[in-house]
Design a protein around this motif. Structure first.
Motif, short mmCIF file in Angstrom:
data_model
loop_
_atom_site.label_atom_id
_atom_site.label_comp_id
_atom_site.label_asym_id
_atom_site.label_seq_id
_atom_site.Cartn_x
_atom_site.Cartn_y
_atom_site.Cartn_z
N LEU B 103 48.42 42.92 43.68
CA LEU B 103 47.73 42.22 42.59
C LEU B 103 46.67 41.26 43.13
O LEU B 103 45.57 41.15 42.60
CB LEU B 103 48.74 41.42 41.75
N LEU B 104 47.02 40.58 44.24
CA LEU B 104 46.06 39.65 44.84
C LEU B 104 44.83 40.40 45.36
O LEU B 104 43.70 39.95 45.21
CB LEU B 104 46.72 38.87 45.98
N LEU B 105 45.11 41.58 45.96
CA LEU B 105 44.00 42.41 46.44
C LEU B 105 43.13 42.86 45.27
O LEU B 105 41.90 42.79 45.31
CB LEU B 105 44.56 43.65 47.17
N LEU B 106 43.82 43.30 44.22
CA LEU B 106 43.12 43.78 43.03
C LEU B 106 42.24 42.66 42.44
O LEU B 106 41.11 42.90 42.01
CB LEU B 106 44.15 44.24 41.99
N THR B 107 42.81 41.45 42.49
CA THR B 107 42.05 40.30 41.99
C THR B 107 40.72 40.16 42.72
O THR B 107 39.67 39.94 42.12
CB THR B 107 42.87 39.01 42.16
N LEU B 108 40.81 40.32 44.03
CA LEU B 108 39.58 40.16 44.82
C LEU B 108 38.57 41.25 44.48
O LEU B 108 37.36 41.04 44.57
CB LEU B 108 39.91 40.21 46.32
N ILE B 109 39.07 42.41 44.06
CA ILE B 109 38.17 43.53 43.80
C ILE B 109 37.60 43.47 42.37
O ILE B 109 36.39 43.52 42.17
CB ILE B 109 38.91 44.87 44.02
N VAL B 110 38.50 43.34 41.40
CA VAL B 110 38.03 43.42 40.00
C VAL B 110 38.09 42.08 39.29
O VAL B 110 37.79 41.99 38.11
CB VAL B 110 38.86 44.46 39.19
N GLY B 111 38.52 41.05 40.01
CA GLY B 111 38.77 39.77 39.34
C GLY B 111 37.52 39.11 38.80
O GLY B 111 36.40 39.41 39.21
N ALA B 112 37.75 38.22 37.84
CA ALA B 112 36.64 37.48 37.25
C ALA B 112 36.37 36.24 38.09
O ALA B 112 37.30 35.60 38.58
CB ALA B 112 37.02 37.06 35.83
#
Lengths: 587, 388
Positions: B103-112
């Motif tokens: 989730l943290l990785l995903l945040t860095l990729i698609v996060g606002a």
């Protein structure tokens, strides 16, 4: 228990961690007490000081009325329409909506908004000093735009800006005067001299605000209301003022004068019924303002009164019993006093009665009368008649003329002053001199403001000071003499004759002194000062024209008061007397 | 929760009876503390957020209503966590950790990205802040690892490797966002957990010094962080700059005085104190209810720590104890860091105050953690419900 054995080592450490937490909370609690207990007042003060702001509440300026209660100057609700450019979504669209009501054109307004926005400014002017109707029109335009478009126009603000308006426009402009553009204080005329009465005391609103200056709705509000200014009632009669201004304007055109003034005074009370000065302006149009048009020539122009002052010299001599109106006076062609030779204009007999000296405006004769009077007595009468001192109007720019003390008079001073030279007076001062003669010898200080009405309704009424300067008998004789100036076929003031009323007065024409050249020029100050009706004068009118030129059909030189100023008196006085409801005394 | 509602079961064993009573008292105490904090929090939110809500022209109660919804959701999570045996989290520690790392990785990729930081995954009306979930996941996995390495704890590498991998991975990902506050809120409770464990103290201090050094280096690496961290020493030197929040926060507290200016009467919330409804809500509580109200919050958090330590103390196994102390340390340290910043004895790190500040994810995870604490408490050896 088993548990104990397993966790023995960890138990103590667990409890220590718990203890550390407890101590940390105790420390926070101590700090909190420090902030909210011992340092509370100091910190709260910092907060209070940063939140509090004082907004001045402008006091409504008092109204200036004419003597019938018609507003000459008054303050109405007005607005400054401004925008916060940073709140505009679409500067161009906003400019398009506001431009028809703005002080500048569409292009300029758009540029202003865009520029302000790019620089992060929070203020741009749209329309300054507009009335409520104008503001409502802007509101309506924005509303109809917002109904049809999205996003809405927001960020347009209306700030209160009281407006000083002059409902009568150019009537009595120099008398009323002006207020300053920025703080609204009086800077000219009555607006200035009665500023402290008119301005009132501003109040203040103490509010709590947020960092951007918006008022916190629940904050404390302390209101100290403004005290409105007092109203002043002037002695000006709007209708008479209008008549006089019309008359002056016409005279200026007819005589090509560069300026002029007319004062209408009620000799019994000292009230100034009208005071006109040309060039003039419309007070509602600031673009017309200049020192030249704001100058109230009736009180600010010091000129040598010339022959009009002869009445004073003769009145003094009669009052002292030195001459009577019939005393014969030698009138040679010229007379030399010291190293100066005074001459008469035109051809006169070898001797004339005192009355004829005045009627024919003989310089030589008057100088002889003055010689018999003596300079000490002469000077006493000059000051008694108010020369050399302000007339007491408290009008901005009023000057007291020039009259040297008798100790500084030289050989020719008495002679010169007798015929109206070497002495400076204002038109108002001359009107006051003639008013004393009209008022049976009692000099009444002229005044312009009859009442100050405080906001609480109390009134202060002007009580003009009076003093007797000549006896009733002298005054009656003088009126008779002055009447002959007008009524006699060879009187210099015959053009002051009216169809409906008798009148008396005196002409004056003095060469203007050029200060730069240090000599007299051919340009004249032409004047006529008169009173009517002759037996019981209700008005005294002083007409002074600056540099009239040209001539009448019969060849009379308009540079002479008798030709240029006397007809103005006749025209104005007749209408004014009718306006006052005075019964005609001529059949 | 059920402990409270059920009447005392009849038992023939007085010793069990007494333990059981103490145990349910702990649960009740914990629930009362959390309930009071929630009520205070919602009350403060109602006042502090109203100005922001009004100014956003979305209605005075917009933020408040949202917060109530999150509290309800959090209470559901609390009930669920109090029923699900905590050993489930022990078993699933690694998958949960891996999931949050993902989730943290995903945040860095698609996060606002807001305010220069990429911390949120936005899905429709919801935002997910992975860091909040990572706190629980990291502490749970750390507890599991120490439990597993029980016999090898004297060996430095057997301690060093799992600790650095578990905390390092999460910290590195948070550093990338960047989210300094949550790095602190994961590593400090982890340190507290190690301190309360059987890991040799020399290792604890060694790791602690290392971690502290890294935190200091990181804190000083960005100018804005450095300025903010240093300004707390003398906030009045720059009352309009770096010291603004600290100064305005102290001003709000001072304005409150001993008994406060009254509910809903805060002046600081009118934009004087930035983030009044989030990081600085404690200042609003202090302003409106004074020292009396603020002290109550502090006392509640102190009791929360005491009850939590007590639950850890009585936990039936090592993982339970470690997870319990981890959760308590997390909630306590987060509260200390937040309030410490508000009263200007600690740098301002921008972490929310548990149970009180505006913020849905944190509320949900915090209440879930309380549920886990309750379950650990219910499962103590004396509990008749956990023995079978």
């Amino acid at each position: 228990m088993v548990r104990r054995r397993i966790w023995n080592r960890g138990d103590l450490r667990l409890l220590i961690v718990g203890l550390v937490f407890a101590l940390a909370w105790a420390g926070i609690g101590y700090r909190l007490f420090n902030l909210q207990g011992s340092r509370a007042v100091a910190l709260a003060t910092v907060g209070f000081d940063q939140r509090i702001s004082e907004q001045p509440i402008p006091a409504v300026r008092g109204t200036v009325y004419d003597r019938d209660g018609v507003e000459l100057a008054m303050t109405i609700d007005g607005w400054n329409v401004v925008v916060d450019p940073m709140m505009l979504d679409d500067p161009a669209a906003t400019a398009l909506v506001l431009a028809p009501f703005a002080d500048v054109g569409l292009a300029e307004l758009t540029t202003e908004f865009v520029e302000a926005q790019s620089k992060g400014r929070r203020y741009a002017e749209v329309a300054m000093r507009v009335d409520s109707a104008h503001r409502d029109a802007i509101r309506a335009a924005i509303r109809s735009y917002n109904d049809a478009n999205d996003p809405d126009i927001v960020g347009v603000f209306y700030r209160e800006q009281p407006l000083r308006v002059y409902p009568t426009g150019d009537i009595a402009a120099q008398v009323i005067g002006l207020t300053a553009y920025d703080d609204g204080s009086g800077i000219e005329g009555l607006e200035r001299t009665f500023n402290s009465e008119l301005q009132g005391r501003p109040g203040k609103l103490i509010v709590e605000h947020d960092p951007s200056g918006r008022v916190i709705p629940q904050g404390q509000v302390l209101l100290e209301p403004a005290t409105p200014g007092s109203d002043i009632v002037t002695t000006i009669d709007r209708e008479i003022q209008f008549t006089v201004e019309q008359g002056l304007r016409k005279a200026i055109q007819k005589t090509n004068a560069i300026g002029g003034s007319i004062v209408v005074m009620d000799p019994e009370t000292g009230a100034i019924l009208a005071m006109a000065s040309w060039p003039s302006l419309d007070l509602n149009d600031r673009s017309q303002v200049s020192p030249e048009v704001l100058r109230n020539r009736a009180v600010a122009d010091v000129y040598e009164p010339g022959s009009t002052l002869k009445a004073l010299t003769v009145a003094a001599a009669i009052d002292q019993g030195i001459v009577t109106k019939d005393t014969p006076i030698d009138t040679p062609k010229s007379v030399t006093v010291g190293d100066y030779e005074y001459e008469d204009i035109g051809r006169n007999p070898a001797w004339m009665s005192v009355a004829d000296v005045v009627k024919r405006s003989s310089n030589v004769g008057t100088i002889e009368i003055e010689r018999r009077l003596g300079k000490e007595l002469h000077y006493d009468y000059l000051t008694a008649f108010g020369l050399g001192a302000p007339a007491g109007l408290d009008l901005a720019g009023e000057r007291h003329g020039q009259l040297n003390p008798v100790s500084r008079w030289n050989e020719t001073s008495g002679s010169s002053i007798a015929i109206g030279y070497a002495v400076g007076t204002t038109p108002l001062q001359m009107a006051a001199v003639y008013s004393a003669i009209a008022n049976d010898g009692v000099y009444t200080e002229p005044y312009l403001v009859s009442e100050v009405i405080h906001p609480d309704g109390t009134r202060i009424t002007a009580k003009p000071r009076t003093r007797r300067v000549i006896s009733v008998e002298t005054a009656v004789i003088m009126r008779e003499i002055l009447g002959r100036v007008v009524s006699a076929e060879d009187g210099t003031g015959r053009r002051a004759r009216m169809t409906d009323f008798t009148a008396g007065g005196k002409t004056g024409s003095t060469n203007k002194f050029d200060v730069d050249l240090q000599r007299y020029t051919d340009e004249t100050m032409a004047s006529f000062i008169g009173m009517a009706p002759l037996n019981d004068p209700k008005i005294v009118i002083a007409v002074v024209l600056d540099t009239p030129t040209g001539s009448l059909e019969d060849g009379a030189d308009l540079a002479n008061g008798g030709a240029s100023a006397a007809p103005v008196f006749a025209e104005v006085a007749q209408i004014v007397l009718h306006q006052l409801g005075i019964a005609p005394d001529k059949l | 929760m059920t402990d409270l509602l059920e009447s005392k079961p009849a038992s023939r064993f007085s010793i069990v009876d007494r333990t059981y009573t103490k145990q349910s008292r702990r649960t009740a105490f914990l629930l009362v503390i959390v309930a009071l904090l929630l009520v205070i929090g919602l009350g403060a939110m109602l006042s502090a957020s109203s100005v922001v809500s009004i100014r956003a022209s979305s209605g005075q109660f917009q933020l408040f209503t949202k917060q109530v919804a999150w509290v309800v959701l959090g209470l559901v999570a609390l009930v669920v966590a109090s029923v699900v045996p905590y050993r489930t989290w022990h078993r699933l520690a690694l998958p949960i950790y891996v999931a949050t790392v993902f989730l943290l990785l995903l945040t860095l990729i698609v996060g606002a990205t807001r305010g220069g930081a990429t911390r949120w995954i936005v899905i429709g009306p919801f935002t997910i802040q992975a860091a909040e979930f990572a706190k629980f996941a990291a502490l749970s996995l750390l507890a599991a690892a120490i439990t597993k390495k029980d016999a090898l704890l004297d060996n430095f590498w057997h301690v060093f490797v799992p600790v650095t991998v578990i905390l390092g991975t999460v910290s590195a990902l948070l550093l990338a966002q960047p989210d300094f506050g949550n790095i602190v809120l994961i590593t400090l409770p982890a340190f507290a957990m190690l301190a309360a464990s059987t890991v040799p103290m020399r290792f604890v201090f060694g790791l602690g010094s290392m971690g502290s050094l890294l935190l200091v280096i990181f804190a000083m690496s960005a100018d804005y962080r450095k300025a903010r961290l240093l300004s707390f020493l003398n906030p009045f030197d720059a009352p309009q700059g770096a010291g603004l929040q600290a100064v305005q926060s102290m001003v709000a507290l001072g304005t409150g005085g001993l008994f406060g200016v009254g509910l809903g009467q805060s002046r600081a919330r009118w934009s004087w104190l930035p983030n009044a409804h989030t990081d600085f809500i404690f200042a609003i509580i202090g302003e409106e209810t004074g020292f009396a109200g603020a002290l109550m919050v502090i006392v509640l958090f102190a009791f929360l720590a005491i009850v939590g330590v007590s639950i850890a103390y009585h936990a039936r196994d090592r993982y339970g104890r470690l997870l319990a102390i981890g959760i308590v340390a997390w909630l306590t340290i987060q509260a200390l860091v937040n309030i410490g910043g508000v009263v200007a004895v600690l740098p301002i790190t921008g972490v929310p105050l548990p149970f009180i500040s505006n913020g849905g994810n944190a509320m949900l995870v915090n209440l879930f953690a309380v549920g886990v604490l309750i379950n650990i408490n219910r499962s103590t050896p004396a509990s008749p419900q956990s023995g079978s």
